[in-house]
Design an enzyme around this catalytic site. Structure first.
Site, short mmCIF file in Angstrom:
data_model
loop_
_atom_site.label_atom_id
_atom_site.label_comp_id
_atom_site.label_asym_id
_atom_site.label_seq_id
_atom_site.Cartn_x
_atom_site.Cartn_y
_atom_site.Cartn_z
N ASP A 71 -2.41 -4.20 3.34
CA ASP A 71 -2.56 -4.32 4.79
C ASP A 71 -3.49 -5.47 5.17
O ASP A 71 -4.45 -5.78 4.45
CB ASP A 71 -3.10 -3.01 5.38
CG ASP A 71 -2.03 -1.94 5.45
OD1 ASP A 71 -0.85 -2.27 5.26
OD2 ASP A 71 -2.38 -0.76 5.69
N GLU A 77 0.81 -1.22 0.00
CA GLU A 77 0.00 0.00 0.00
C GLU A 77 0.84 1.27 0.00
O GLU A 77 0.54 2.22 -0.72
CB GLU A 77 -0.95 0.01 1.20
CG GLU A 77 -2.17 -0.87 1.01
CD GLU A 77 -3.17 -0.69 2.14
OE1 GLU A 77 -3.44 0.45 2.52
OE2 GLU A 77 -3.68 -1.73 2.63
N TYR A 103 1.26 -4.43 13.44
CA TYR A 103 0.21 -3.64 12.79
C TYR A 103 -0.56 -2.82 13.81
O TYR A 103 -0.97 -3.33 14.86
CB TYR A 103 -0.74 -4.57 12.04
CG TYR A 103 -1.64 -3.86 11.07
CD1 TYR A 103 -1.14 -3.00 10.10
CD2 TYR A 103 -3.03 -4.05 11.12
CE1 TYR A 103 -1.97 -2.36 9.21
CE2 TYR A 103 -3.87 -3.41 10.23
CZ TYR A 103 -3.34 -2.56 9.27
OH TYR A 103 -4.18 -1.92 8.39
#
Length: 721
Positions: A98, A22, A311
């Site tokens: 993601d 991304e 994350y």
């Protein structure tokens, strides 16, 4: 073809695999791990979105089972073109966006646009950007989860329908900028808090404090019971009556000690990280997320490009067995010893926890805050330290304390003093040295002994109004009520601020008149939209789609038809708010002048619009700087652009376009800072300004013709993203 010829043919093809992530920052980090056989490129977020075609400009074919009409976002056309070019040259394309609902949808859109096989294209999932994690993901690739994609699509269609319909209606009727599924429910919470504060009536109460002499010391006691009941002292008369009951000595009836364990807190979720970062450092939610993003995507530490945390969009407090066994356990044992080793904590609370990811933790226990500090900015280091300490403490032994309670009695009154002594620091050794002493000791006391009262005081107090919500408090309530998801907490608050519905001073949120008016209107006409239960139910519906328990079509039907019926009903009966009159008449047609709101603030215009286009232009006082223009010699003056930003320019404009501080910028047009919309993402030195084509307006670069970058302007529609 011989085997040798075949081998030479394969080698001559210069095999290359394309990995799409991304963000460009990830390209740097992941590219170093994968080597020359891989090329890593970034989609820079979503490449497609709903169009503005079809009924109501929704980009959704309602009659055809709510089929979405996706188009490539104009600003992403160059990115898509480059991705297609490289995908055509690659031997394999691997999607590594993601690991969440939005990331899955981005991968699906990439697969569709690039012509990749939906069923078999490789999808990498990793929750930290470290070489072992990337290598493991490559060895065990998955495939696209279409339930996740359907869930995200449904979410986007919810927000488009609610955002477009309500925003258009509110803008037309009361000049409000927008409404949305998540933002409106969140705004109502802030407005309700404001209402509580406005309507709060302070209540009087009194406290009594007594001190007794213990040797050379004085011990402060608090009133615990009055005739066996909890003390309630409403006025001075009651306080005086209690004071008169206090005799010269108090009897120590009970001196009792017991041990207790104090566990560390659970590791961070997105919500608790944002709350703690505000409490400790007054970071806004957006600031915290931006810092966490950088720590996750990777920074160079001791010559190694590595992601420092897992994350950062998660509602889970789970820590993996692998991290505990491989990193945390050896680190704790070596540095502190076996007594300090704890176990992985389990969150016993039930709620709307998806648990798709781990908690936010460091990627290695060996990368201590002290070790990485030289490679981080001050704010990055503050947040990293917070994350590191919270995660590691959760895996360490409990703190052990000895608590001593002393109960004094006299004439029906019970008084209490408490002391605390640390027996074993446990997890606190991470942040405190063994020499630090924050214990609260009691002086030597003897049970059954009388102690002289050295002083007694009463104090008048008043109950306080509820505190204004901070950004951290709003995030906590959003999480508790199930409004939005970890990825939307910061962006929702940012939207409310950008719309002018709330203001933030030091992270404290206060609703504006516009925010209060918008909420009051929605409460009157669309109470369900601002209801946290309604919004939470929609989130639960999205979760059911993600789990394969409900279809997108079922969800859209159950939402759309009741909503649109209510919308059409309200549209007919909702009256337009009259414009506030100036008290003067239009010099051109004689109609009353009124205040209007535009994108750059309030202005005065004719109420007879569109028949009369009169707008009063306020003449600003000219402020000379005392300098002359280096190009033409005319005086320099202060000017202000459309956003209220001040700059110094030549008074000879438009004949002379000199702007102070802009001398070295490569611009060959008469555009000034007042015209700049944003920086040009292509050439980096120019600015995008509104230009007028034959049929439509567009954003073009001020460096044209050297830079041909442009963006088409969409019709102005507001939606809650």
């Amino acid at each position: 073809m011989t085997s040798l010829t075949a081998r030479l043919y394969i080698l001559s093809r210069n095999l290359m695999k394309l990995v799409i992530v991304e963000s460009p920052k990830k390209c740097d980090t992941i590219g170093r791990y994968l080597g020359d056989d891989y090329k890593v490129m970034a989609s820079q977020g979503h490449i497609r979105d709903l169009s503005t075609h079809g009924k109501g400009g929704l980009g959704i074919d309602i009659e055809n089972d709510f089929k979405p009409d996706f188009v490539i976002t104009p600003s992403k056309k160059t990115i898509v073109r480059n991705l297609k070019k490289e995908a055509n040259k690659a031997d394999e394309v691997i999607l590594a966006t993601d690991p969440d609902r939005e990331g899955e949808a981005i991968s699906w859109h990439l697969a569709v646009v690039l012509g990749l096989p939906i069923e078999s294209v490789k999808r990498l999932q990793f929750h930290e950007i470290t070489e072992p994690a990337i290598r493991q993901a490559l060895e065990t690739p998955g495939h696209l989860d279409l339930n996740l994609v359907n869930s995200q699509e449904t979410r986007r269609m919810y927000d488009r329908i609610i955002g477009f319909k309500l925003s258009t209606l509110l803008n037309r009727k009361i000049s409000s900028k927008s409404a949305g599924r998540v933002q409106s429910a969140t705004l109502k919470m802030i407005c309700d808090n404001d209402s509580e504060i406005r309507n709060f009536v302070p209540q009087e109460y009194w406290t009594i404090e007594v001190k007794v002499r213990v040797g050379e010391e004085e011990l402060t006691l608090t009133l615990e019971k009055v005739d066996g009941k909890n003390p309630e002292i409403h006025n001075e008369k009651e306080a005086e009556e209690l004071l008169s009951r206090i005799e010269g000595v108090l009897h120590l009836q009970l001196l009792q000690s017991f041990k207790r364990s104090v566990p560390s807190r659970l590791p961070f979720t997105t919500s608790t990280m944002q709350q703690e970062a505000y409490q400790k450092f007054h970071f806004s939610t957006s600031r915290t997320q931006a810092l966490a993003q950088r720590l996750y995507e990777g920074l160079e530490v001791k010559g190694e490009q590595v992601g420092l945390i897992t994350y950062m969009r998660t509602d889970s407090t789970r820590i993996s067995e692998d991290f505990y066994e491989r990193y945390a356990k050896p680190f704790i044992l070596e540095k502190y010893g076996a007594n300090y080793l704890g176990a992985i904590k389990v969150n016993r609370k039930k709620g709307r926890i998806q648990d798709a990811h781990e908690a936010i933790r460091p990627t290695s226990a060996m990368r201590t805050p002290e070790m990485v500090a030289p490679y981080l900015s001050d704010d990055e280091n503050k947040l990293y330290r917070l994350i590191y300490m919270r995660a590691m403490a959760s895996l360490m032994a409990d703190k052990e304390e000895e608590v001593t309670n002393a109960l004094f009695v006299g004439n029906g009154l019970v008084w209490k003093a408490q002391g605390v002594k640390t027996l074993f620091p446990g997890f606190e050794i991470l942040s405190k040295s063994l020499e630090e002493d924050d214990n609260k000791y009691l002086p030597p006391l003897e049970e059954g002994k009388d102690y002289e009262v050295s002083s007694k005081e009463k104090e008048q107090k008043f109950t306080k109004a509820p505190a204004r919500f901070t950004e951290a408090k709003v995030v906590k309530m959003m999480e508790e009520k199930g409004i939005g998801r970890p990825s939307t907490y910061a962006s929702t608050i940012k939207t409310l601020l950008s719309r002018g519905y709330v203001t933030s001073k030091g992270g404290v949120l206060t609703p504006t008149e516009s925010g209060l008016k918008t909420t009051a209107t929605l409460v009157k006409y669309f109470p369900e939209i601002v209801s946290s239960e309604y919004t939470a139910n929609m989130e639960n519906q999205l979760d059911r789609i993600e789990e394969g328990k409900e279809t997108r079509l079922e969800a859209m039907r159950s939402f759309y038809y009741p909503f649109i019926e209510k919308y059409q009903e309200v549209e007919k009966k909702m009256e337009k708010e009259p414009d506030r009159q100036v008290g003067e008449n239009c010099p051109e047609c004689g109609a009353p002048l009124v205040y209007k709101k535009g994108p750059y603030g309030e202005f005065i215009a004719c109420s007879n619009y569109p028949s009369c286009h009169y707008i009063r232009k306020e003449k600003a006082e000219i402020v000379y700087t005392g300098e002359n223009c280096p190009l033409c010699g005319k005086p320099l003056v202060e000017r202000q652009d459309r956003r209220g930003r001040k700059f110094i320019a030549c008074s000879g404009y438009p004949s002379c376009t000199y702007i102070k501080g802009n001398e070295n910028k490569n611009t060959k047009s008469s555009y000034g800072p007042e015209d700049y919309v944003k920086d040009c993402p292509h050439c980096k030195t120019g600015h995008l300004v509104i230009k007028h084509g034959k049929k439509v307006d567009f954003l073009g670069c001020t460096n044209y013709p050297k830079c041909h970058y442009h963006e088409w302007l969409k019709p102005k529609k507001n939606a809650d993203d």
